[in-house]
Design an enzyme around this catalytic site. Sequence first.
Site, PDB file in Angstrom:
ATOM      1  N   PHE A 126       0.865  -1.179   0.000  1.00 36.33           N
ATOM      2  CA  PHE A 126       0.000   0.000   0.000  1.00 36.33           C
ATOM      3  C   PHE A 126       0.900   1.226   0.000  1.00 36.33           C
ATOM      4  CE2 PHE A 126      -1.722   3.328   2.757  1.00 36.33           C
ATOM      5  CZ  PHE A 126      -2.973   3.552   2.222  1.00 36.33           C
ATOM      6  N   THR A 129       2.548   7.195   1.236  1.00 36.51           N
ATOM      7  CA  THR A 129       3.590   8.090   1.765  1.00 36.51           C
ATOM      8  C   THR A 129       4.642   8.416   0.701  1.00 36.51           C
ATOM      9  OG1 THR A 129       3.263   7.111   3.941  1.00 36.51           O
ATOM     10  CG2 THR A 129       5.280   8.374   3.630  1.00 36.51           C
ATOM     11  N   ALA A 133       5.467  13.878   1.831  1.00 35.41           N
ATOM     12  CA  ALA A 133       4.091  13.779   2.350  1.00 35.41           C
ATOM     13  C   ALA A 133       3.888  12.496   3.144  1.00 35.41           C
ATOM     14  CB  ALA A 133       3.087  13.841   1.186  1.00 35.41           C
ATOM     15  N   SER A 135       2.568  12.397   7.287  1.00 38.18           N
ATOM     16  CA  SER A 135       1.365  12.742   8.071  1.00 38.18           C
ATOM     17  C   SER A 135       0.407  13.545   7.201  1.00 38.18           C
ATOM     18  CB  SER A 135       1.753  13.590   9.286  1.00 38.18           C
ATOM     19  OG  SER A 135       2.704  12.937  10.069  1.00 38.18           O
ATOM     20  N   HIS A 338      16.107  -5.666  33.914  1.00 43.85           N
ATOM     21  CA  HIS A 338      17.112  -6.680  33.557  1.00 43.85           C
ATOM     22  C   HIS A 338      18.539  -6.150  33.662  1.00 43.85           C
ATOM     23  CE1 HIS A 338      13.721  -8.980  31.894  1.00 43.85           C
ATOM     24  NE2 HIS A 338      14.511 -10.026  31.981  1.00 43.85           N
ATOM     25  N   GLY A 340      22.129  -4.734  32.944  1.00 45.36           N
ATOM     26  CA  GLY A 340      23.017  -4.873  31.778  1.00 45.36           C
ATOM     27  C   GLY A 340      22.556  -5.954  30.822  1.00 45.36           C
ATOM     28  N   GLU A 363       1.205   4.394  10.542  1.00 42.99           N
ATOM     29  CA  GLU A 363      -0.273   4.463  10.526  1.00 42.99           C
ATOM     30  C   GLU A 363      -0.791   5.550  11.467  1.00 42.99           C
ATOM     31  OE1 GLU A 363      -2.419   0.853  10.100  1.00 42.99           O
ATOM     32  OE2 GLU A 363      -0.719  -0.144   9.150  1.00 42.99           O
TER      33      GLU A 363
END
Length: 389
Positions: A126, A129, A133, A135, A338, A340, A363
């Site tokens: 799809f 973008t 262009a 957003s 966690h 390091g 999106e």
Amino acid sequence: MDFSLSDEQREIRDWVRTFVRKEVMPLEPEVLRRERAGQRGFTAEESRALQLKAKQAGFWGVLTPQEHGGMGLDAVTAALIEAELGRSFVPFYLGGKADNILFHANAEQQARYLVPTIAGDRKSCFAITEPGAGSDARNIRTTARKDGNEWVINGEKTFITGGNEADFVMVFAVTDKEKGADGGVTCFLADRDMGWKSEYIDTMGEWGPASLIFQDVRVPETQILGEEGRGFELAMQWIGQGRYLLPARAIGSCERLISMAIEHANTRETFGQKIAERQAIQWMIADSGVELEALRWLVLNAAWQVDQGMDSRHAQSMAKLYGGQKANEIVDRVLQIHGGMGYTRELPVERWYRELRLLRIYEGTDEIQRRTIARNLLKGHVKVGGALG
Ligand SMILES: Cc1cc2nc3c(=O)[nH]c(=O)nc-3n(C[C@H](O)[C@H](O)[C@H](O)COP(=O)(O)OP(=O)(O)OC[C@H]3O[C@@H](n4cnc5c(N)ncnc54)[C@H](O)[C@@H]3O)c2cc1C
């Protein structure tokens, strides 16, 4: 108010959970090993084989209507399935689906694009973008000029998911400059062998989108999807098709990550005590638990609104915004717990950290979701407090 799942929803969720545990999670070490060797972690062939295995049990085309061979499930159940799939970082999706806007194709186009896409024999992408262009999608500059009974497409698209693997694209081009997005943008189905080129874009994630170049690409006029000039509406339909599914997947990832943090906190000792005994760690676990719960209900509420046929855009934007924000905060805390080890490539936490970052961008960025939400509230399109307020 009933917050429980139906027996069918529970059965479906449990089946997917077991499938992910038995078939997908065991692939994780190998996926990590390959990715760290600079290879593709999970190949298209492996994905297909697993999709067909799920199909044998009837799991095929979760949202695809039954007349097209899918399960035709409701949005809430689709969200529950997506959350289960999100428990693993292996990029696996159930098969049998196609982009919603392909269902607008005419009978001849359906046979060439929709049916083989559902079957997994063709791959779509799809493309709206452009470098100038994102957003501001109304501002696209790619053009299509009529020449006899053909259209000639020129322009560049960028960040197109699957653009390097797809064999056809749904590309959006300006066909009437005066009208622009209000009646002057058209969607074309363009096969790769019609002449467009793609180039892989390296990202911080483990898979990259592509730029697509259209240089005098000629497509017959029969390649228009929907109606000439009505492409922008189709693009918005595509983007709006399942915004709730993106944060739905993050629910599963966050569940898994928080479980990892709990296990680590309950075993790791410092200064003679488990770190789980420390309030600093407890608060990180508590906040993550609360936010995960809130995210779940935002997503399920948005999905429920879809199922009710309500205008769910506001709820979907809220779920997407909150999901992107909180999943990123949660994975950051899990990494912190966690120590390091969280920062190493021995654990998948850093992988999730990089991958979940995308949720705040594609999106509709966080800022664009906020813009939508604020506009709805400020202009009174949506009641403060939502449907129950
Ligand atoms: C991995 C990946 C996959 C993608 N897949 C696809 C795809 O398959 N097909 C496709 O067409 N596109 C795809 N995209 C594009 C994606 O949708 C855009 O990147 C996104 O919409 C943002 O556009 P942009 O990158 O041009 O950023 P910009 O629009 O330039 O925005 C830059 C920054 O400004 C902010 N901003 C912009 N406007 C406003 C405003 N009015 N108010 C406040 N802040 C604002 C943004 O939120 C952002 O922080 C993908 C992107 C990525 C990274």
